[in-house]
Design a protein around this motif. Structure first.
Motif, mmCIF file in Angstrom:
data_model
loop_
_atom_site.group_PDB
_atom_site.id
_atom_site.type_symbol
_atom_site.label_atom_id
_atom_site.label_comp_id
_atom_site.label_asym_id
_atom_site.label_seq_id
_atom_site.Cartn_x
_atom_site.Cartn_y
_atom_site.Cartn_z
ATOM 1 N N SER A 34 0.824 -1.196 0.000
ATOM 2 C CA SER A 34 0.000 0.000 0.000
ATOM 3 C C SER A 34 0.864 1.255 0.000
ATOM 4 O O SER A 34 1.899 1.300 0.666
ATOM 5 C CB SER A 34 -0.905 0.013 1.234
ATOM 6 N N VAL B 107 -2.979 6.586 1.942
ATOM 7 C CA VAL B 107 -4.086 7.423 1.473
ATOM 8 C C VAL B 107 -3.681 8.890 1.518
ATOM 9 O O VAL B 107 -2.782 9.286 2.251
ATOM 10 C CB VAL B 107 -5.362 7.213 2.323
ATOM 11 N N GLU C 88 -11.726 6.899 -2.840
ATOM 12 C CA GLU C 88 -12.692 6.601 -1.794
ATOM 13 C C GLU C 88 -13.621 7.788 -1.584
ATOM 14 O O GLU C 88 -13.195 8.943 -1.680
ATOM 15 C CB GLU C 88 -11.963 6.294 -0.486
ATOM 16 N N LEU D 173 0.691 10.394 -3.040
ATOM 17 C CA LEU D 173 0.913 8.993 -2.686
ATOM 18 C C LEU D 173 2.359 8.565 -2.891
ATOM 19 O O LEU D 173 2.899 7.805 -2.105
ATOM 20 C CB LEU D 173 0.002 8.089 -3.524
ATOM 21 N N ASN E 205 -6.398 6.308 -2.570
ATOM 22 C CA ASN E 205 -5.765 5.200 -1.869
ATOM 23 C C ASN E 205 -4.977 4.440 -2.932
ATOM 24 O O ASN E 205 -5.549 4.023 -3.939
ATOM 25 C CB ASN E 205 -6.833 4.316 -1.229
ATOM 26 N N GLU F 190 -1.841 1.656 -4.507
ATOM 27 C CA GLU F 190 -1.068 0.425 -4.367
ATOM 28 C C GLU F 190 -0.327 0.165 -5.675
ATOM 29 O O GLU F 190 -0.925 0.237 -6.754
ATOM 30 C CB GLU F 190 -1.986 -0.761 -4.082
ATOM 31 N N ARG G 259 -10.792 10.864 -1.365
ATOM 32 C CA ARG G 259 -9.345 10.783 -1.217
ATOM 33 C C ARG G 259 -8.844 9.633 -2.072
ATOM 34 O O ARG G 259 -9.605 8.741 -2.455
ATOM 35 C CB ARG G 259 -8.934 10.586 0.246
#
Length: 156
Positions: free
Chosen positions: A18, A21, A133, A78, A110, A112, A108
């Protein structure tokens, strides 16, 4: 917190991890209207708050492509890639809009890293899945696999 990568090896080691966020941002009507003006998409579900109150979403919603475009706002929050000769946005795959983003909602990113591939010229192609999200929603407003290509400076 932004994750910093300084090499292709560091990116490869991060596959499946990850990126965390971003901060929340609120989608307001002005942003939606500006996007409508820029794209020519003035559908009432986006730009007519009075009519949209009686529509399927109970108010105006952001364009799906507006939500997608905000991924470009979230990505630098990120991750950051340093020690580059060049980095380019190569595109995206698998764009989905599972839920509407209502005006007034907070969203927001998120992230990966899902894939890193070494290319013939020594560059790497990195796929980052960004899930947008929607605060208070079980379903995201957008999920997209972004594709970037990075060429690192040669080691001195």
């Amino acid at each position: 917190m932004t994750t910093v990568f300084k090499s292709a090896a560091a990116l490869e080691q991060a596959v499946g991890q990850s990126l965390g966020v971003t901060e929340w941002m609120t989608i307001n009507q002005q942003r939606v209207d500006t996007f409508a003006d820029a794209t020519g998409d003035h559908q009432w579900i986006h730009v007519d708050p009075e009519k949209a109150k009686t529509g399927p979403f109970g108010g105006t919603i952001a364009h799906g492509y507006l939500t997608l475009s905000l991924v470009n706002y979230f990505l630098p929050q990120l991750m950051k890639v340093e020690n580059l000769q060049m980095g380019v946005n190569y595109g995206c795959d698998r764009v989905r809009f599972p839920a509407p983003v209502r005006v007034g909602a907070s969203i927001r990113g998120n992230g990966e890293i899902t894939q890193v591939e070494t290319l013939a010229n020594g560059a790497v192609q990195v796929v980052v899945r960004v899930t947008v999200e929607v605060q208070g929603s079980d379903r995201p407003g957008c999920v997209v696999d972004t594709i970037s290509r990075y060429t690192f400076n040669p080691d001195s």
